[in-house]
Design a protein around this motif. Sequence first.
Motif, short mmCIF file in Angstrom:
data_model
loop_
_atom_site.label_atom_id
_atom_site.label_comp_id
_atom_site.label_asym_id
_atom_site.label_seq_id
_atom_site.Cartn_x
_atom_site.Cartn_y
_atom_site.Cartn_z
N ASP B 14 12.70 -37.04 43.07
CA ASP B 14 13.64 -36.41 42.16
C ASP B 14 13.36 -34.92 42.14
N PRO B 15 14.41 -34.13 42.18
CA PRO B 15 14.17 -32.69 42.17
C PRO B 15 13.56 -32.24 40.85
N THR B 16 12.45 -31.55 40.92
CA THR B 16 11.85 -31.00 39.72
C THR B 16 12.64 -29.78 39.28
N THR B 17 12.36 -29.33 38.08
CA THR B 17 13.03 -28.13 37.60
C THR B 17 12.76 -26.96 38.54
N ARG B 18 11.53 -26.88 38.98
CA ARG B 18 11.15 -25.82 39.91
C ARG B 18 12.01 -25.85 41.18
N ASP B 19 12.19 -27.03 41.71
CA ASP B 19 13.01 -27.15 42.92
C ASP B 19 14.46 -26.82 42.65
N ARG B 20 14.92 -27.22 41.48
CA ARG B 20 16.31 -26.91 41.15
C ARG B 20 16.50 -25.40 41.06
N ILE B 21 15.53 -24.72 40.47
CA ILE B 21 15.61 -23.24 40.40
C ILE B 21 15.71 -22.66 41.80
N LEU B 22 14.89 -23.18 42.69
CA LEU B 22 14.90 -22.65 44.06
C LEU B 22 16.25 -22.90 44.74
N ASP B 23 16.81 -24.07 44.52
CA ASP B 23 18.11 -24.38 45.12
C ASP B 23 19.20 -23.45 44.60
N ILE B 24 19.20 -23.27 43.28
CA ILE B 24 20.21 -22.40 42.68
C ILE B 24 20.03 -20.97 43.18
N ALA B 25 18.78 -20.54 43.21
CA ALA B 25 18.50 -19.17 43.65
C ALA B 25 18.92 -18.98 45.10
N LEU B 26 18.64 -19.96 45.92
CA LEU B 26 19.03 -19.86 47.34
C LEU B 26 20.52 -19.62 47.46
N GLU B 27 21.27 -20.37 46.68
CA GLU B 27 22.72 -20.24 46.75
C GLU B 27 23.19 -18.89 46.23
N LEU B 28 22.71 -18.51 45.06
CA LEU B 28 23.18 -17.25 44.45
C LEU B 28 22.69 -16.02 45.22
N PHE B 29 21.45 -16.03 45.62
CA PHE B 29 20.92 -14.89 46.38
C PHE B 29 21.71 -14.70 47.68
N THR B 30 22.09 -15.80 48.27
CA THR B 30 22.83 -15.69 49.53
C THR B 30 24.26 -15.20 49.30
N GLU B 31 24.89 -15.73 48.28
CA GLU B 31 26.29 -15.36 48.01
C GLU B 31 26.41 -13.94 47.50
N GLN B 32 25.59 -13.61 46.50
CA GLN B 32 25.76 -12.34 45.79
C GLN B 32 24.74 -11.30 46.16
N GLY B 33 23.67 -11.73 46.77
CA GLY B 33 22.57 -10.82 47.03
C GLY B 33 21.51 -10.94 45.95
N TYR B 34 20.28 -10.67 46.32
CA TYR B 34 19.15 -10.83 45.42
C TYR B 34 19.26 -9.94 44.19
N GLU B 35 19.50 -8.66 44.40
CA GLU B 35 19.50 -7.71 43.29
C GLU B 35 20.69 -7.94 42.37
N ALA B 36 21.77 -8.44 42.92
CA ALA B 36 22.98 -8.64 42.12
C ALA B 36 22.93 -9.93 41.33
N THR B 37 21.90 -10.73 41.56
CA THR B 37 21.76 -11.99 40.84
C THR B 37 20.74 -11.82 39.72
N SER B 38 21.14 -12.14 38.51
CA SER B 38 20.22 -11.99 37.37
C SER B 38 19.60 -13.33 37.02
N LEU B 39 18.46 -13.26 36.35
CA LEU B 39 17.80 -14.48 35.91
C LEU B 39 18.65 -15.20 34.87
N ARG B 40 19.38 -14.43 34.11
CA ARG B 40 20.28 -15.03 33.14
C ARG B 40 21.26 -15.98 33.83
#
Lengths: 201, 201
Positions: B14-40
């Motif tokens: 089962d995906p842990t919260t940590r893994d879910r964060i990584l998955d979400i970040a992978l998607e957003l960082f790729t789409e919008q760019g790292y700096e343009a993605t906020s932790l919020r």
Amino acid sequence: MAPRTSSVAAPEGDPTTRDRILDIALELFTEQGYEATSLRQIAERLGYSKAAVYYHFATKDDILLTLHLRLHEFGASAMEAVDEQEWTPQAWADLLDLLIDQLLEQRALFLLQERNRAALEKLHRERHESDHDDLDATFQRILANPKIALGDRVRMACAFGALMGALVFNGNAFADVPSEELGDLLRGVVHDVLDPGPATR
Amino acid sequence: MAPRTSSVAAPEGDPTTRDRILDIALELFTEQGYEATSLRQIAERLGYSKAAVYYHFATKDDILLTLHLRLHEFGASAMEAVDEQEWTPQAWADLLDLLIDQLLEQRALFLLQERNRAALEKLHRERHESDHDDLDATFQRILANPKIALGDRVRMACAFGALMGALVFNGNAFADVPSEELGDLLRGVVHDVLDPGPATR
DNA sequence: GTCTATATAGGGATAGAC
DNA sequence: GTCTATCCCTATATAGAC
């Protein structure tokens, strides 16, 4: 009030403040990325204050947009030359042959583009009137066209990527190579990708 | 206090919260760019608050670094296989043959890398212990080596770029193509770039 | 044409309750 | 393990003096 109608063309005589801003931005946006570069940083290099930058550009986005449009003029002329034909690998090779010269002349702008895809896509979505036949958009449309054989499309994408590999990746490993020599080498590669010899067919 | 020692490996059960964060970040960082993605933004998708993200990662940089290291494992194994030999176009072709499989498996991570070069270079400078033989760094070193003929080096760069052209540019135009089929096509291209037939030699 | 000063918002990150 | 509340900083952008 803007000092002159927004010019997209490259500098001519003494660089105006506006042109200096664009030059500085081109460098910083490419090195650090658009979002990671602040107007304060640009103003610092310029030797003026942040507000001075705002005199020449209404928003930060406008600086990026102006640089983007500069490159745009090139893409547009290349597109006109070979618009909407039957796309064969050979036709693609002809297109890339034209593009190579422009790539070599405008390496810095292509690098900017390449390293700020996310920011430019957003800008595009928000500002850039409708579908204006961007080079990227045109490429994507063609490469997704199922009427062209998959093998051909893959080679077309690869041929373009090959140019990027030599010119844009690897921090300009070939920056010192004369454009003419590099251009000839690249044309050879494009040819081999799109029209391989019988041994590999 | 961290919930477990920082794991770099991919999810298992089962995906842990940590893994879910990584998955979400992978998607957003790729789409919008790292700096343009906020932790919020990441926290929103996660369904938790910003502070929850900080429980799993000490800093925003750590999220990107973890994703980077995931890819790193692959590059490292590829490098070992063909370490520090005499780099001929043929040896390069062998390396890329290996790399193609990894590229196909890890397309999303390569895309992330490609679209966040600036942020990753900065991260590298600040965090990543010394010169750890990154894939990128190794490539740059080899491609700048004057002992290798310029023509060969250009072709080596182009061959790699060709892979990027098919896999990473153009918003995944070939996302639906089975990996095996695409891999075969790409191996053909690599071969034609690095070992062209006599007609074009 | 450039400046200072300021408004306003949002970012990353921390403390401490639950 | 997750939350609320909050701090502090930097960012973009504006107003108005010079």
